[in-house]
Design an enzyme around this catalytic site. Sequence first.
Site, PDB file in Angstrom:
ATOM      1  N   HIS A 198     -55.835  -3.040  29.806  1.00  0.00           N
ATOM      2  CA  HIS A 198     -56.198  -2.691  27.936  1.00  0.00           C
ATOM      3  C   HIS A 198     -54.677  -2.623  27.261  1.00  0.00           C
ATOM      4  O   HIS A 198     -54.161  -1.760  27.654  1.00  0.00           O
ATOM      5  CB  HIS A 198     -56.907  -2.393  27.643  1.00  0.00           C
TER       6      HIS A 198
ATOM      7  N   LYS B  85     -56.837   1.797  23.318  1.00  0.00           N
ATOM      8  CA  LYS B  85     -58.491   2.226  24.161  1.00  0.00           C
ATOM      9  C   LYS B  85     -58.000   3.377  24.881  1.00  0.00           C
ATOM     10  O   LYS B  85     -57.327   4.090  25.220  1.00  0.00           O
ATOM     11  CB  LYS B  85     -58.203   1.297  25.157  1.00  0.00           C
TER      12      LYS B  85
END
Length: 252
Positions: free
Chosen positions: A141, A145
Site C-alpha cells: 500500500h 497507510k
Amino acid sequence: MAEELRIAMVGARGRMGRAVADVLAESDDARLALAVDREAGDGVLGLEALVISSADVDVAIDFTHASSAVDVFEACAGMPLVTGTTGLDEEGRAALEKLATVQPVVHAPNMSVGVNLLFHLAKVATELAGEGFDAEIVEMHHRHKTDAPSGTAARLAEVVSAAKELGPEAWRFGRSGQVGARTRDEIGVMTLRGGSVIGDHTLYLAGSDEVLELTHRAGSRSIFARGAVHAARWVRSRPPGLYSMSDVLGIS
Ligand code: NAD
C-alpha cells in the site's frame, strides 16, 4: 422508481470520503445528504450532526480511523451503517458488534468486488491445493497507510488458515534472523509500503516445482467507493446483524 437513498458520509474530507462523494455525484438513485468529518467547515459538519440530522439520512458510510471507531459507531446509532474502517482494536470491534445487535451493519476490510472474489478463490484454491502447497500472503500500500498488515491481508490470512484448518498462531508477520526452516503449519503475511500504491494483494500457493499466484490490484479508490455505495443500497432494508461484503454480493 425507488426513493433516492440519502447517505451520510463520515470521514468526508478523507481520501475515501472524497471517492464516495464522486461516486454519489454520478448516481441517479443515491445522493450525499450529509458530509461529516472531525474537521468541520465548508459544508462539512462535525460528528454530532449525525445525531441531530438522523431523520434526513437513510444509511451512513464510514471511512475514518480505527482510533475514532467507538465515537463514530455511537454517533451512527439508529441508522443502517456501512463501515470500511480497518484496523479496529478489541474495543472498536466490541462497539461494532453491539451496534449490530440493534441495526444492520456491513463491515468489510475491502469493499471491492474483485477482492471479495479473491477471498472466495483463495478458499477454494487452498482447499484443493492441499497440504503440499505452502501459503504466503504479500500486500503493498501507499506510504500514508498507518495500520499493518492491511485489513484485507488479515482477512485473506483468516480465509487461508481456515481452509488449512489452522488458527492465527500460524501467521508470521515478517521473518528476520535465524527463524528456522518453514514448517507446514505457518502462513507468512508480509507488508510492503511505498509511493501511491492503492492496494495490491497476492496469495502464493507454493508447491514442489510449481507456484500458483492469485493477485488483486486496485487501480483506483473508486472500486471501494462503488462497493460501499452498493452495500448502502443493500443494507438499507436488512434486519439487525453484522454483514460482510460476501453477504452483499451473494458469494457463499
Ligand atoms: P484518510 O486519513 O484520508 O481519511 C480519514 C478521514 O476521517 C479524515 O478526513 C479524518 O479527519 C476523518 N476522521 C477521523 N476521525 C474522525 C471522527 N472521529 N469523526 C469524523 N471524522 C473523522 O483515510 P482514508 O484513506 O480515507 O481511509 C479511511 C479508512 O478506510 C482507513 O481505515 C482505511 O484503511 C480504510 N479503507 C478501507 C477500504 C475498504 O474497502 N474497506 C478501502 C480504503 C481504505
